[in-house]
Design an enzyme around this catalytic site. Structure first.
Site, PDB file in Angstrom:
ATOM      1  N   LYS A   3       0.851  -1.191   0.000  1.00 46.85           N
ATOM      2  CA  LYS A   3       0.000   0.000   0.000  1.00 46.85           C
ATOM      3  C   LYS A   3       0.885   1.239   0.000  1.00 46.85           C
ATOM      4  O   LYS A   3       1.503   1.586   1.004  1.00 46.85           O
ATOM      5  CB  LYS A   3      -0.946   0.062   1.205  1.00 46.85           C
ATOM      6  CG  LYS A   3      -2.019   1.118   0.904  1.00 46.85           C
ATOM      7  CD  LYS A   3      -2.608   1.815   2.087  1.00 46.85           C
ATOM      8  CE  LYS A   3      -1.965   3.048   2.600  1.00 46.85           C
ATOM      9  NZ  LYS A   3      -1.877   4.205   1.718  1.00 46.85           N
TER      10      LYS A   3
ATOM     11  N   GLU B 165       9.191   1.179  11.226  1.00 50.07           N
ATOM     12  CA  GLU B 165      10.269   2.147  10.984  1.00 50.07           C
ATOM     13  C   GLU B 165       9.623   3.515  11.064  1.00 50.07           C
ATOM     14  O   GLU B 165       8.881   3.898  10.168  1.00 50.07           O
ATOM     15  CB  GLU B 165      10.884   1.962   9.589  1.00 50.07           C
ATOM     16  CG  GLU B 165      11.497   0.612   9.337  1.00 50.07           C
ATOM     17  CD  GLU B 165      12.737   0.356  10.160  1.00 50.07           C
ATOM     18  OE1 GLU B 165      13.266   1.307  10.769  1.00 50.07           O
ATOM     19  OE2 GLU B 165      13.144  -0.814  10.207  1.00 50.07           O
TER      20      GLU B 165
ATOM     21  N   CYS C  22      13.405  10.372   7.232  1.00 52.35           N
ATOM     22  CA  CYS C  22      13.176   9.989   8.639  1.00 52.35           C
ATOM     23  C   CYS C  22      14.437  10.167   9.468  1.00 52.35           C
ATOM     24  O   CYS C  22      14.372  10.565  10.620  1.00 52.35           O
ATOM     25  CB  CYS C  22      12.685   8.555   8.707  1.00 52.35           C
ATOM     26  SG  CYS C  22      13.685   7.456   7.735  1.00 52.35           S
TER      27      CYS C  22
ATOM     28  N   GLU D  51       9.284  16.087  15.337  1.00 53.99           N
ATOM     29  CA  GLU D  51       9.809  15.902  13.986  1.00 53.99           C
ATOM     30  C   GLU D  51       9.162  16.914  13.057  1.00 53.99           C
ATOM     31  O   GLU D  51       7.938  16.920  12.899  1.00 53.99           O
ATOM     32  CB  GLU D  51       9.491  14.479  13.532  1.00 53.99           C
ATOM     33  CG  GLU D  51      10.118  14.135  12.217  1.00 53.99           C
ATOM     34  CD  GLU D  51       9.859  12.694  11.851  1.00 53.99           C
ATOM     35  OE1 GLU D  51       8.711  12.244  12.002  1.00 53.99           O
ATOM     36  OE2 GLU D  51      10.802  12.039  11.388  1.00 53.99           O
TER      37      GLU D  51
HETATM   38  P1  NDP Z   1       2.077   8.461   7.788  1.00 49.91           P
HETATM   39  O1  NDP Z   1       2.383   7.695   9.005  1.00 49.91           O
HETATM   40  O2  NDP Z   1       0.970   9.417   7.810  1.00 49.91           O
HETATM   41  O3  NDP Z   1       1.760   7.474   6.561  1.00 49.91           O
HETATM   42  C1  NDP Z   1       2.503   6.348   6.282  1.00 49.91           C
HETATM   43  C2  NDP Z   1       1.604   5.309   5.644  1.00 49.91           C
HETATM   44  O4  NDP Z   1       0.578   4.947   6.560  1.00 49.91           O
HETATM   45  C3  NDP Z   1       0.902   5.835   4.399  1.00 49.91           C
HETATM   46  O5  NDP Z   1       0.782   4.784   3.465  1.00 49.91           O
HETATM   47  C4  NDP Z   1      -0.454   6.236   4.951  1.00 49.91           C
HETATM   48  O6  NDP Z   1      -1.474   6.238   4.000  1.00 49.91           O
HETATM   49  C5  NDP Z   1      -0.701   5.160   5.979  1.00 49.91           C
HETATM   50  N1  NDP Z   1      -1.668   5.574   6.987  1.00 49.91           N
HETATM   51  C6  NDP Z   1      -1.993   6.847   7.370  1.00 49.91           C
HETATM   52  N2  NDP Z   1      -2.956   6.816   8.317  1.00 49.91           N
HETATM   53  C7  NDP Z   1      -3.252   5.509   8.529  1.00 49.91           C
HETATM   54  C8  NDP Z   1      -4.170   4.833   9.387  1.00 49.91           C
HETATM   55  N3  NDP Z   1      -4.982   5.485  10.214  1.00 49.91           N
HETATM   56  N4  NDP Z   1      -4.195   3.477   9.350  1.00 49.91           N
HETATM   57  C9  NDP Z   1      -3.382   2.807   8.522  1.00 49.91           C
HETATM   58  N5  NDP Z   1      -2.521   3.384   7.666  1.00 49.91           N
HETATM   59  C10 NDP Z   1      -2.441   4.719   7.685  1.00 49.91           C
HETATM   60  O7  NDP Z   1       3.443   9.100   7.381  1.00 49.91           O
HETATM   61  P2  NDP Z   1       3.771  10.027   6.135  1.00 49.91           P
HETATM   62  O8  NDP Z   1       3.370   9.360   4.897  1.00 49.91           O
HETATM   63  O9  NDP Z   1       3.167  11.356   6.400  1.00 49.91           O
HETATM   64  O10 NDP Z   1       5.364  10.063   6.205  1.00 49.91           O
HETATM   65  C11 NDP Z   1       6.046  10.879   7.048  1.00 49.91           C
HETATM   66  C12 NDP Z   1       6.408  10.170   8.339  1.00 49.91           C
HETATM   67  O11 NDP Z   1       7.033   8.909   8.106  1.00 49.91           O
HETATM   68  C13 NDP Z   1       7.418  10.959   9.133  1.00 49.91           C
HETATM   69  O12 NDP Z   1       7.042  10.995  10.474  1.00 49.91           O
HETATM   70  C14 NDP Z   1       8.723  10.167   8.988  1.00 49.91           C
HETATM   71  O13 NDP Z   1       9.645  10.285   9.983  1.00 49.91           O
HETATM   72  C15 NDP Z   1       8.238   8.784   8.854  1.00 49.91           C
HETATM   73  N6  NDP Z   1       9.209   8.004   8.086  1.00 49.91           N
HETATM   74  C16 NDP Z   1       9.998   7.082   8.732  1.00 49.91           C
HETATM   75  C17 NDP Z   1      10.963   6.378   8.057  1.00 49.91           C
HETATM   76  C18 NDP Z   1      11.803   5.352   8.723  1.00 49.91           C
HETATM   77  O14 NDP Z   1      12.415   4.571   8.020  1.00 49.91           O
HETATM   78  N7  NDP Z   1      11.878   5.305  10.021  1.00 49.91           N
HETATM   79  C19 NDP Z   1      11.169   6.586   6.629  1.00 49.91           C
HETATM   80  C20 NDP Z   1      10.293   7.538   6.049  1.00 49.91           C
HETATM   81  C21 NDP Z   1       9.345   8.218   6.762  1.00 49.91           C
HETATM   82  P3  NDP Z   1      -1.904   7.612   3.242  1.00 49.91           P
HETATM   83  O15 NDP Z   1      -0.688   8.407   3.044  1.00 49.91           O
HETATM   84  O16 NDP Z   1      -2.484   7.112   2.006  1.00 49.91           O
HETATM   85  O17 NDP Z   1      -2.895   8.262   4.131  1.00 49.91           O
END
Ligand code: NDP
Length: 497
Positions: free
Chosen positions: A191, A267, A301, A400
């Site tokens: 997804k 992650e 991240c 963050e």
């Molecule tokens: P989100 O946590 O909002 O989204 C990540 C994924 O989860 C997306 O596919 C999103 O779908 C999905 N998602 C969102 N809400 C829900 C829910 N209620 N239930 C299930 N799935 C859900 O993060 P972002 O996309 O905004 O990315 C930024 C964040 O990710 C930052 O905090 C960053 O630090 C972290 N990150 C961490 C990394 C690591 O390796 N540790 C690497 C990259 C980013 P959709 O977008 O379609 O709503």
């Protein structure tokens, strides 16, 4: 001339027809509800296309085909060399479609085409290649139990794995999950984030061309609270590999507890510190500190977002960083020389601007940048920014920001620097800048982070694990350790006498 210089990206963009349907059971299909959602180009604000909005019904359909494919043995029971050959073909096809994949990634995320061509697409292909090559090199174990028993410890694929990924490095982060999951013989449902689906759908097309059997690799685009939640709660998914925010990572643990206790790999976010000592090579540190926060517009991240610098060298370090702030200035992502692109969305740009304001209200000063720019493009661009006079208890030092905003905190004694570095709910990465290598090692040992660089930042390889301590998550992407989340260990005890 390199691919990035010789390709006419704007004309290629005009002729591009991105796929926008889900990929389930080897077919590109609309969402069962017929609903769609829009995806925009962050550099222009313009609509690229409408994408199938999958929900619980589509997720269930994908799980059913993935389970059937798994149970049939069509993938997991292939000879290791056969599974390897198919994944190697896939990685080769990814390389052959470099321009198209890079362009999709740039249009969808706003990152510079130069980076998509030289980093994102090749890293994705290499990760899949690396895990393919592991397939016929991983041996199982025999536990030592004396002459009367033979105790086999074997790894088996866990079953149906889902990967839920963010928008900042769609191809790279997906490949870290697809690689081990498919190499181990699982079926996978990917997804993508709603902002960055296009490259995942191209990957699906190439997976089929490579010979990955139908149902083994599926893509369900959709919104987090719909498709993402349905994945988290599905009773027949065995493991979810998640990268994203700590807030949503927490939800995946809840989903697991409320459903089938599926395994969850997390992650999550970070607030990674650089400790720059008096004794550091400041020219080198300045370049790395700049790249560590501004690369990908700080939407990384493990971005080095907290600078913990010895008070006596702060001004000198800032002077050395200024040329980098000028060089790493945002521009049109389709221009081959552009170093920094756009932020992912208008909402995200507003969120980062809010933090710049908040920092000033908390007592910080803008040392560099701080302004939104290039508004005439319709896109979402911000200057590379540094906030100085920051204390570690301010929100800008604790939360963050996920944008091109570095916070600078000064220290006097090294113990104080280490304490500040560790005083965070996150623990993804850290760096120490110090010529005295013994001192640097001693500091590195005390830092509570999944990766610590000494006199470097963001040096990385697929064979080194990546992941966090504390609320940056648990489980590791990359390296052989990534197999742990997608395999079960089976003990088979044979009595010989
Ligand atoms: P989100 O946590 O909002 O989204 C990540 C994924 O989860 C997306 O596919 C999103 O779908 C999905 N998602 C969102 N809400 C829900 C829910 N209620 N239930 C299930 N799935 C859900 O993060 P972002 O996309 O905004 O990315 C930024 C964040 O990710 C930052 O905090 C960053 O630090 C972290 N990150 C961490 C990394 C690591 O390796 N540790 C690497 C990259 C980013 P959709 O977008 O379609 O709503």
């Amino acid at each position: 001339m390199s691919v990035v210089m010789q390709t006419n990206w704007r004309s290629l963009a005009q002729s591009l027809q991105p796929r926008n349907q889900a990929f389930i059971g080897g077919k590109f299909v609309d969402a069962l509800s017929g609903r769609t959602f829009p995806t925009y180009n962050p550099a222009t604000g313009q609509l690229i296309t409408q994408i199938a909005a999958c929900d619980a019904a589509d997720v269930d359909k994908a799980v059913q085909v993935a389970r059937r494919a798994f149970d049939s043995g069509i993938w997991r029971d292939l000879k290791p060399t056969e599974r390897k050959a198919i994944l190697l073909r896939w990685s080769q096809l990814i390389r052959e479609h470099l321009e198209e994949l890079a362009l999709l990634e740039t249009l969808d995320t706003g990152k510079p085409i130069k980076e998509s061509v030289s980093v994102d697409v090749p890293s994705c292909a290499s990760a899949i290649q690396w895990y393919a090559e592991c397939i016929d090199k991983l041996y199982d174990e025999v536990a030592p139990n004396g002459p009367s028993s033979l105790v086999l410890v074997t790894r088996e694929p866990i079953g149906v794995v889902a990967a839920v990924v963010p928008w900042n490095y769609p191809l790279i982060i997906s490949s870290w999950k697809i690689g081990p999951a498919l190499a181990a013989g699982n079926s996978l449902i990917l997804k993508p984030a709603e902002q960055s689906t296009l490259s995942a759908l191209k990957l699906a097309e190439l997976a089929q061309q490579a010979g990955i059997p139908d149902g083994v690799f599926n893509v369900v685009p959709g919104l987090g609270p719909e498709a993402g939640q349905a994945i988290g709660l599905h009773p027949d998914i065995d493991a979810v590999l998640f990268t994203g925010s700590t807030e949503v990572g927490r939800k995946f643990l809840e989903y697991s507890a409320r459903s089938n206790l599926k395994r969850v790999g997390l992650e999550l976010g970070g607030k990674s510190p650089h400790i720059v000592t008096k004794d550091a090579d400041l020219e080198k540190a300045a370049m790395y500190v700049a790249y560590a926060i501004w690369y990908n517009m700080g939407q990384t991240c493990n971005a080095g977002s907290r600078l913990i610098v010895h008070r006596s060298i702060k001004d000198q370090l800032f002077e050395l960083m200024r040329p980098w702030a000028r060089r790493l200035y945002p521009g049109d992502p389709l221009e081959p020389t552009t170093e920094l692109g756009a932020l992912i969305s208008a909402e995200h740009c507003d969120r980062v601007k809010y933090y710049i304001e908040l920092g000033q209200q908390e007592g910080a000063r803008v040392a560099f940048g701080g302004r939104q720019i290039l508004q005439e493009t319709g896109g979402w661009f911000l200057e590379p920014t540094v906030l100085e006079n920051v204390h570690n208890d301010m929100r800008v030092a604790r939360e963050e920001i996920f944008g091109p905003v570095l916070v600078a905190i000064e220290y006097n004694e090294l113990e104080e620097a280490v304490a500040i570095a560790n005083d965070s709910e996150y623990g993804l990465a850290a760096a120490v800048w110090c010529r005295d290598i013994t001192q640097a090692h001693l500091v590195a040992r005390q830092l509570r982070a999944g990766t610590v660089w000494i006199n470097a930042f963001d040096h990385t390889s697929i064979n080194a694990p990546f992941g966090g301590y504390k609320q940056s998550g648990h489980g590791r992407d990359k390296s052989l350790h990534a197999f742990d989340k997608v395999t079960e260990l089976k003990t088979t005890w044979v009595e010989l006498h």
